[in-house]
Scaffold this motif. Structure first.
Motif, PDB file in Angstrom:
ATOM      1  N   ARG B 319      13.619  25.490  65.427  1.00  0.00           N
ATOM      2  CA  ARG B 319      15.008  25.363  65.879  1.00  0.00           C
ATOM      3  C   ARG B 319      15.267  23.975  66.478  1.00  0.00           C
ATOM      4  O   ARG B 319      16.349  23.423  66.323  1.00  0.00           O
ATOM      5  CB  ARG B 319      15.337  26.455  66.899  1.00  0.00           C
ATOM      6  CG  ARG B 319      15.443  27.847  66.270  1.00  0.00           C
ATOM      7  CD  ARG B 319      15.745  28.909  67.323  1.00  0.00           C
ATOM      8  NE  ARG B 319      17.017  28.705  67.991  1.00  0.00           N
ATOM      9  CZ  ARG B 319      18.173  29.154  67.528  1.00  0.00           C
ATOM     10  NH1 ARG B 319      18.219  29.819  66.398  1.00  0.00           N
ATOM     11  NH2 ARG B 319      19.281  28.921  68.192  1.00  0.00           N
ATOM     12  N   TYR B 322      15.637  21.463  63.779  1.00  0.00           N
ATOM     13  CA  TYR B 322      16.865  21.707  63.020  1.00  0.00           C
ATOM     14  C   TYR B 322      18.123  21.476  63.860  1.00  0.00           C
ATOM     15  O   TYR B 322      19.237  21.646  63.378  1.00  0.00           O
ATOM     16  CB  TYR B 322      16.828  23.155  62.522  1.00  0.00           C
ATOM     17  CG  TYR B 322      17.802  23.464  61.420  1.00  0.00           C
ATOM     18  CD1 TYR B 322      17.689  22.862  60.179  1.00  0.00           C
ATOM     19  CD2 TYR B 322      18.831  24.379  61.613  1.00  0.00           C
ATOM     20  CE1 TYR B 322      18.574  23.152  59.154  1.00  0.00           C
ATOM     21  CE2 TYR B 322      19.721  24.690  60.603  1.00  0.00           C
ATOM     22  CZ  TYR B 322      19.586  24.075  59.366  1.00  0.00           C
ATOM     23  OH  TYR B 322      20.459  24.374  58.369  1.00  0.00           O
ATOM     24  N   GLY B 323      17.950  21.099  65.130  1.00  0.00           N
ATOM     25  CA  GLY B 323      19.128  20.842  65.953  1.00  0.00           C
ATOM     26  C   GLY B 323      19.817  22.080  66.461  1.00  0.00           C
ATOM     27  O   GLY B 323      20.936  22.018  66.967  1.00  0.00           O
ATOM     28  N   ALA B 324      19.167  23.255  66.328  1.00  0.00           N
ATOM     29  CA  ALA B 324      19.812  24.493  66.769  1.00  0.00           C
ATOM     30  C   ALA B 324      19.704  24.668  68.286  1.00  0.00           C
ATOM     31  O   ALA B 324      20.508  25.371  68.888  1.00  0.00           O
ATOM     32  CB  ALA B 324      19.196  25.698  66.053  1.00  0.00           C
ATOM     33  N   ASP B 325      18.706  24.039  68.888  1.00  0.00           N
ATOM     34  CA  ASP B 325      18.578  24.042  70.345  1.00  0.00           C
ATOM     35  C   ASP B 325      18.446  22.597  70.819  1.00  0.00           C
ATOM     36  O   ASP B 325      18.015  21.730  70.064  1.00  0.00           O
ATOM     37  CB  ASP B 325      17.325  24.825  70.795  1.00  0.00           C
ATOM     38  CG  ASP B 325      17.490  26.313  70.569  1.00  0.00           C
ATOM     39  OD1 ASP B 325      18.610  26.818  70.748  1.00  0.00           O
ATOM     40  OD2 ASP B 325      16.490  26.960  70.198  1.00  0.00           O
ATOM     41  N   ARG B 343      23.418  19.409  66.469  1.00  0.00           N
ATOM     42  CA  ARG B 343      23.753  20.749  65.991  1.00  0.00           C
ATOM     43  C   ARG B 343      23.221  20.878  64.574  1.00  0.00           C
ATOM     44  O   ARG B 343      22.924  19.859  63.926  1.00  0.00           O
ATOM     45  CB  ARG B 343      25.261  20.963  66.028  1.00  0.00           C
ATOM     46  CG  ARG B 343      26.056  19.912  65.288  1.00  0.00           C
ATOM     47  CD  ARG B 343      27.528  20.242  65.287  1.00  0.00           C
ATOM     48  NE  ARG B 343      28.165  19.931  66.546  1.00  0.00           N
ATOM     49  CZ  ARG B 343      28.755  18.755  66.811  1.00  0.00           C
ATOM     50  NH1 ARG B 343      28.771  17.804  65.894  1.00  0.00           N
ATOM     51  NH2 ARG B 343      29.322  18.535  67.958  1.00  0.00           N
ATOM     52  N   PRO B 344      23.079  22.121  64.076  1.00  0.00           N
ATOM     53  CA  PRO B 344      22.545  22.290  62.714  1.00  0.00           C
ATOM     54  C   PRO B 344      23.338  21.508  61.675  1.00  0.00           C
ATOM     55  O   PRO B 344      22.756  21.014  60.716  1.00  0.00           O
ATOM     56  CB  PRO B 344      22.663  23.797  62.496  1.00  0.00           C
ATOM     57  CG  PRO B 344      22.542  24.389  63.849  1.00  0.00           C
ATOM     58  CD  PRO B 344      23.249  23.410  64.764  1.00  0.00           C
TER      59      PRO B 344
END
Lengths: 329, 528
Positions: B319, B322-325, B343-344
């Motif tokens: 994550r 992938y920029g999710a967190d 961000r994703p």
């Protein structure tokens, strides 16, 4: 809990329940029209009455179609009724007091509607305030602004006839303007949601925000867009209502909130399993409009309208979640 | 009560059992459960005795949590018999499980932050009342000794805010005792406890057993299992593969039972090495508490595995990449250019794709069609023109049909709701979404979980084919066999850190599992 309940249903029962949930609203609309036609064959089933119903329902349909966008992206917008009231006052005030040309005043108010939606969207996505609370707060502030702007007195005097013609006129083939505007809005929003790339993103954000985000969609942007559309439609309804009433009155459009929600939830129970969609909202608004029209024709007392509207809202949400639980099982 | 800590290599056989074991009061025989096409439990049996700490171990996906969920009344077994005091029962709800005297304590502890200790202990427990009001004085008098016994030191009337995880565990144990539980199931109890807190917990667990309560102790930490348990059951691939009595327990035997003596496959000898230049460079990536200073290079054309136990921080690492967190610290470079996704959407724009662990929750819009889900990440390709972004139905069908054919997705049509597809075909849809974008880096988290054998082979071939085209692939997997088959190289993560790098002949299923466990034991010992 729902999962446990569904596990015990036979596949046939589930399929039957699914069909019921999908077509109950349409069956209800058709049944209502047939019943009223039989009971009141002279007053109800006439072209004149139907045009009349549609004309009156158009304002609710516009605001409900806008709200549909907000609920598709998974949020609620409770500010629309209050916003529409403010916009009614604002547009008459700009014309009467500030002397703006009508098209300019209308444009200013539409931009104000978009701005309110944008603010709602920012509060929900960036400050992470629950949309119910955020839009209720914004709506209450707007009510305050409406009273402040009008000093609590309806703006009646000096409203020009041209402005009244906005809602009362029949500029296109003798079709009431309200209906034309409604058709354009509903058609436009349907195209946006069902036929464009942005629409795919809107549906994805509503269907599964987490999956949409991980698929690379900017979910915040899409949610803000939903609020902006909702805000613009509220402005449109506010303008047309002021034009129809010939005045800007605080709280005039507040009750559209409940009507819009009932229409949107009835719509979500129509044809698709608990999924919000623009065409469904249109059908939901028609049910409510014909229901009220029928009550009027039979001279039912005013209180019954409230009872009907509340009952419709509850039944609609019930059907909607029934559809959803069937779709998910 | 304070038995010496057993070192992992020394058997406990020197010590005779304290007293003759009582007869089992709760037995599970031949339990099986399938989710979709995946057989979570094939055939497990276990017998629990009063006054015993019974260990339950097994690699990720061995079926431990499924068994617990069956006992807790959260899922229904397809087959198998549960007997309580000799009587056959079916637990249909958590309420019933509680009424039967079973308590379950998970890592995510059930407690209400704003309430007092005693209120939390009594959560969901029928309470004494006087004149229709809850009689807290009487309840406190009754609960006080139990609370002290399990070592709750905070005043019962104080707010639980600020209590540690360890104290929350004690509150949960206390609640189980107030309910007169006969069986307490503890799932990874020491996962977030310090060494000192763990010590206290062990003493309490032993005390519970002495008082006649049965404890089912589920843990990856074998040294704890060796120390506490009178009996240990080992699950592997949904089956009970071993039942040890204390006398027979050794660390080596446990690992052997967990890993199995599966025939080692020759590691990927047939595959050509397709590795090229470094695509993704990760340095010191940190997001506490799950990811601590992770560094690695991922090359174009390489399939890099991240191995380790569930909870080691692998999905959290994915994550972050992938920029999710948001990242606490650390840097990344993609093809030599600094890469810091917020961000994703940024990651996708940079050329990343993610196939998330929970495909139903995070991968698919289940009510929407196969075509909808396949084209979601590449909508620019199916519009009439960039200026007029109306969806072109023809382009959309053509792209969807092509992907369905390329990936051999079995579906009635591209308009079928994706929720109706089997797990393997759903997974292919999530993977397929990225193919038209020709990603630089593809991250797959548990790509074959809940997928049948046939689809699994297809997905593996697909991943290798992507690597052959130069895609850099990161594969997280909890299935011990998967990574040796699939990956060029595997990094093993333990508690947020990379502890081993396996490649070539050293890359075997056993090596991955042993690295995961060996290091788990060592980090525990050196815990401050």
């Amino acid at each position: 809990m729902t999962a446990t309940a569904n596990r015990r249903l036979s596949p046939q029962a589930k399929a039957a329940l699914g069909i019921f949930a999908r077509y109950a609203t349409i069956a209800g609309l058709v049944g209502m029209i047939v019943a009223f036609s039989v009971l009141s064959p002279r007053a109800f089933p006439t072209l004149n009455n139907f045009t009349n119903v549609l004309n009156q329902a158009s304002l609710a349909m516009i605001i409900a179609a806008g709200l549909t966008l907000a609920v598709i992206v998974g949020e609620l917008d409770l500010s629309i009724g209050f916003a529409a009231s403010l916009h009614g006052i604002l547009v008459t005030g700009l014309i009467v007091s500030s002397g703006l040309p009508i098209p300019v005043a209308v444009a200013v108010v539409l931009v104000a509607g978009a701005l309110i939606g944008f603010v709602n969207g920012l509060i929900v996505t960036k400050a992470k305030v629950n949309s119910v609370i955020a839009t209720l707060g914004v709506g209450t502030i707007l009510t305050g602004l409406a009273f402040a702007y009008s000093a609590g007195v309806p703006i009646v005097a000096g409203v020009p006839e041209e402005f009244l013609q906005l809602s009362l006129g029949r500029w296109l083939f003798g079709i009431p303007n309200n209906i034309v505007v409604m058709a354009v809005v509903v058609g436009g929003l349907w195209t946006l949601v069902e036929r464009t790339a942005i629409g795919q993103e809107i549906q994805a954000v509503g269907g599964n925000p987490s999956a949409a985000r991980l698929a690379g969609i900017d979910t915040d942007r899409i949610k803000i867009l939903g609020f902006v559309v909702s805000g613009v439609c509220a402005a449109l309804t506010g303008i047309l209502l002021a034009s129809r009433l010939g005045s800007g009155t605080a709280s005039a459009a507040d009750s559209y909130l409940l009507t819009a929600f009932a229409a949107v939830f009835l719509g979500s129970a129509t044809l698709r399993d608990g999924e919000f969609h623009v065409l469904g909202t249109l059908i939901g608004a028609l049910i409510i409009a014909f229901g009220f029209n029928g009550l009027n024709i039979f001279g039912a007392p005013t209180f019954s309208q409230y009872v009907l509207q509340g009952a419709i809202l509850i039944v609609a949400v019930g059907l909607s979640s029934l559809g959803r639980s069937i779709a998910e099982s | 009560m304070n038995r010496p800590v057993t070192s992992p290599v020394e058997p406990m056989s020197a010590k005779p059992p304290l007293e003759p074991a009582a007869a089992p009061f709760l037995t599970v025989t031949g339990a099986a459960k399938a989710f979709g096409g995946a057989q979570a439990l094939a055939d497990v049996s276990i017998a629990l005795r009063p006054g015993e700490v019974h260990g339950l171990v097994g690699a990720n996906g061995a079926g431990k949590s499924t068994l617990i969920r069956i006992l807790a009344g959260l899922v229904e077994a397809d087959r198998g018999i549960v007997r309580l005091d000799g009587e056959e029962i079916t637990v249909v709800s958590p309420q019933q499980a509680t009424a039967l005297g079973m308590s379950f304590i998970h890592q995510e502890l059930a407690f209400v932050p704003g309430m007092t200790v005693i209120e939390n202990i009594m959560l969901g427990v029928p309470k004494k009342s006087r004149f229709g009001l809850v009689d807290w004085a009487a309840i406190t008098r009754e609960v006080e000794p139990i609370a002290r016994r399990v070592g709750i030191s905070a005043p019962l009337g104080s707010n639980v805010k600020g209590l540690s995880t360890a104290e929350n565990w004690l509150i949960n144990i206390c609640r189980a005792l107030v309910r007169k539980a006969r069986l307490i199931v503890m799932d990874e109890p020491t996962a977030s406890l310090s060494a000192a807190e763990s010590e206290k917990l062990f003493a309490i667990v032993e005390d519970l057993a002495r008082s006649g309560v049965a404890v089912l102790y589920v843990s990856h930490r074998l040294d704890e299992i060796l120390r506490l348990c009178a009996r240990v059951t080992v699950f592997r691939d949904g089956r009970t593969v071993a039942d040890f009595e204390r006398a027979d327990l050794t660390h080596a035997r446990l690992v052997e039972a967990i890993v199995g003596r599966a025939v080692e496959r020759t590691p990927k000898s047939g595959e050509a090495d397709t590795r090229g230049a470094v695509a993704l460079k990760v340095r010191g990536l940190t997001r506490l508490p799950r990811v601590k200073g992770v560094s690695f290079d991922l090359r174009h054309g390489e399939v890099l595995g991240i191995g380790g136990l569930v909870g080691a921080g692998r999905s959290e690492l994915a994550r972050l990449v992938y920029g999710a967190d948001a990242v606490d610290a650390g840097t990344m470079e993609l093809d030599g250019v600094p890469y810091a996704p917020r961000r994703p959407a940024d990651a996708v724009a940079a050329g990343f794709g993610l196939v998330p662990e929970e495909r139903r929750a995070d991968g698919l819009v289940l009510t929407k069609s196969v075509a909808f889900n396949l084209t979601l990440a590449d909508l620019g390709r199916i519009v009439r023109s960039p200026a007029l972004p109306l969806i072109d139905g023809g382009k959309r069908s053509k792209l969807a049909e092509k992907l369905v054919a390329d990936l051999s997705i079995r579906t009635a049509s591209i308009d079928t709701p994706v929720g109706r597809l089997s797990g393997g075909n759903q997974q292919k849809v999530v993977i397929g979404r990225w193919l038209s974008r020709a990603p630089k880096v593809l991250i797959l988290d548990e790509p074959t979980r809940g997928v049948d054998i046939g689809a699994r082979g297809e997905i593996h071939r697909l991943i290798r084919a992507l690597a052959a085209k130069g895609v850099a692939v990161l594969v997280i997997s909890s299935e011990p066999d998967e990574q040796p088959d699939l990956c060029d190289r595997v990094l093993v993560m333990v508690e947020g850190r990379i502890v081993a790098e396996l490649e070539g002949p050293a890359l075997t299923r056993n090596a991955i599992v042993e690295a995961s466990y060996a290091h788990a034991a060592r980090t525990e010992e050196t815990h401050p």
